[in-house]
Scaffold this motif. Structure first.
Motif, PDB file in Angstrom:
ATOM      1  N   CYS A 109       0.839  -1.202   0.000  1.00 10.86           N
ATOM      2  CA  CYS A 109       0.000   0.000   0.000  1.00 10.86           C
ATOM      3  C   CYS A 109       0.872   1.249   0.000  1.00 10.86           C
ATOM      4  O   CYS A 109       1.979   1.246   0.516  1.00 10.86           O
ATOM      5  N   ILE A 110       0.325   2.310  -0.537  1.00 11.94           N
ATOM      6  CA  ILE A 110       0.947   3.622  -0.417  1.00 11.94           C
ATOM      7  C   ILE A 110       0.406   4.223   0.876  1.00 11.94           C
ATOM      8  O   ILE A 110      -0.812   4.329   1.044  1.00 11.94           O
ATOM      9  N   VAL A 111       1.299   4.581   1.782  1.00 10.48           N
ATOM     10  CA  VAL A 111       0.868   4.992   3.121  1.00 10.48           C
ATOM     11  C   VAL A 111       1.451   6.344   3.555  1.00 10.48           C
ATOM     12  O   VAL A 111       1.547   6.623   4.744  1.00 10.48           O
ATOM     13  N   LYS A 112       1.770   7.201   2.623  1.00  9.94           N
ATOM     14  CA  LYS A 112       2.330   8.513   2.961  1.00  9.94           C
ATOM     15  C   LYS A 112       1.343   9.294   3.825  1.00  9.94           C
ATOM     16  O   LYS A 112       0.199   9.523   3.447  1.00  9.94           O
ATOM     17  N   LEU A 116      -2.334   4.316  10.641  1.00  7.89           N
ATOM     18  CA  LEU A 116      -2.906   2.976  10.784  1.00  7.89           C
ATOM     19  C   LEU A 116      -2.910   2.698  12.271  1.00  7.89           C
ATOM     20  O   LEU A 116      -1.870   2.682  12.905  1.00  7.89           O
ATOM     21  N   GLY A 117      -4.061   2.507  12.842  1.00  7.01           N
ATOM     22  CA  GLY A 117      -4.094   2.277  14.274  1.00  7.01           C
ATOM     23  C   GLY A 117      -5.298   1.479  14.688  1.00  7.01           C
ATOM     24  O   GLY A 117      -6.388   1.672  14.171  1.00  7.01           O
ATOM     25  N   ILE A 142      -0.354   1.907  16.699  1.00  5.63           N
ATOM     26  CA  ILE A 142      -0.558   3.130  15.925  1.00  5.63           C
ATOM     27  C   ILE A 142       0.739   3.510  15.255  1.00  5.63           C
ATOM     28  O   ILE A 142       1.777   3.622  15.889  1.00  5.63           O
ATOM     29  N   ARG A 143       0.671   3.689  13.954  1.00  3.72           N
ATOM     30  CA  ARG A 143       1.788   4.205  13.188  1.00  3.72           C
ATOM     31  C   ARG A 143       1.290   5.406  12.408  1.00  3.72           C
ATOM     32  O   ARG A 143       0.302   5.303  11.678  1.00  3.72           O
ATOM     33  N   GLU A 144       1.966   6.505  12.569  1.00  6.41           N
ATOM     34  CA  GLU A 144       1.568   7.705  11.855  1.00  6.41           C
ATOM     35  C   GLU A 144       2.637   8.068  10.839  1.00  6.41           C
ATOM     36  O   GLU A 144       3.802   7.773  11.023  1.00  6.41           O
ATOM     37  N   GLY A 145       2.208   8.691   9.787  1.00  8.38           N
ATOM     38  CA  GLY A 145       3.140   9.217   8.795  1.00  8.38           C
ATOM     39  C   GLY A 145       3.667   8.206   7.816  1.00  8.38           C
ATOM     40  O   GLY A 145       4.540   8.499   7.029  1.00  8.38           O
TER      41      GLY A 145
END
Length: 148
Positions: A109-112, A116-117, A142-145
Motif C-alpha cells: 500500500c501507499i501509506v504517505k 494505521l491504528g 498506531i503508526r503515523e506518517g
C-alpha cells in the motif's frame, strides 16, 4: 442494496450512511467524498474504486476487497476492517484509528501520511511484516506518517 452491481457507478458525494452494501460490486466506482458512516460493506468488491475523501467511520468493511483502490484522505475510524484486502491501495493521509484490522492485508500500500491504528492480529503491513497486538482492550498499534 445488498449484492447490488454498482461497478463503475458515479456515487461521488453521495450520502450512503447506514446503507447495506454487503457483497455489492463497486469495482472501479467513483465514490469520492461520499459519506458511508455506519454502513455495511462486508464482502463488498471495491477494487480499483476511487474512495478518496470518503467517510467510513463506524462501518463494517470486513472481508471487503480494496485492491488497488484509492482511499486518499479517507476516514476509517472505529471501523471493522477484519480480513479486508487493501493490497496495492493508496491510503495516503487516511486515518483508521481505533479500528479492528485483524488478518487484514495492507501489503504494497501507499501509506504517505497515513495513520494505521487499532487492534491487529496477524495483520500484514505494507512492508510485508506481520504484526499482532495481544490484547484488544489494552494494546493498540498506531503508526503515523507512513513509517512502516
Amino acid at each position: 442494496m445488498s449484492e447490488a452491481n454498482l461497478s463503475r457507478a458515479n456515487l461521488s458525494g453521495a450520502n450512503l450512511n447506514r446503507t447495506n452494501l454487503g457483497r455489492a460490486n463497486l469495482s472501479e466506482a467513483n465514490v469520492t467524498g461520499a459519506r458511508l458512516s455506519e454502513a455495511g460493506l462486508s464482502r463488498a468488491n471495491l477494487s480499483g474504486a476511487n474512495l478518496s475523501d470518503s467517510i467510513f467511520n463506524h462501518s463494517d468493511l470486513s472481508r471487503a476487497n480494496f485492491r488497488h483502490a484509492s482511499l486518499v484522505r479517507a476516514e476509517l475510524m472505529w471501523t471493522d476492517l477484519r480480513e479486508s484486502d487493501f493490497e496495492g491501495a493508496d491510503l495516503s493521509y487516511s486515518d483508521s484509528r481505533e479500528s479492528s484490522m485483524d488478518r487484514a492485508n495492507f501489503r504494497n500500500c501507499i501509506v504517505k501520511g497515513t495513520t494505521l491504528g487499532g487492534y491487529m492480529y496477524n495483520t500484514i503491513l505494507p512492508d510485508g511484516n506481520i504484526i499482532s497486538t495481544p490484547d484488544p482492550d489494552r494494546d493498540q498499534f498506531i503508526r503515523e506518517g507512513g513509517d512502516f
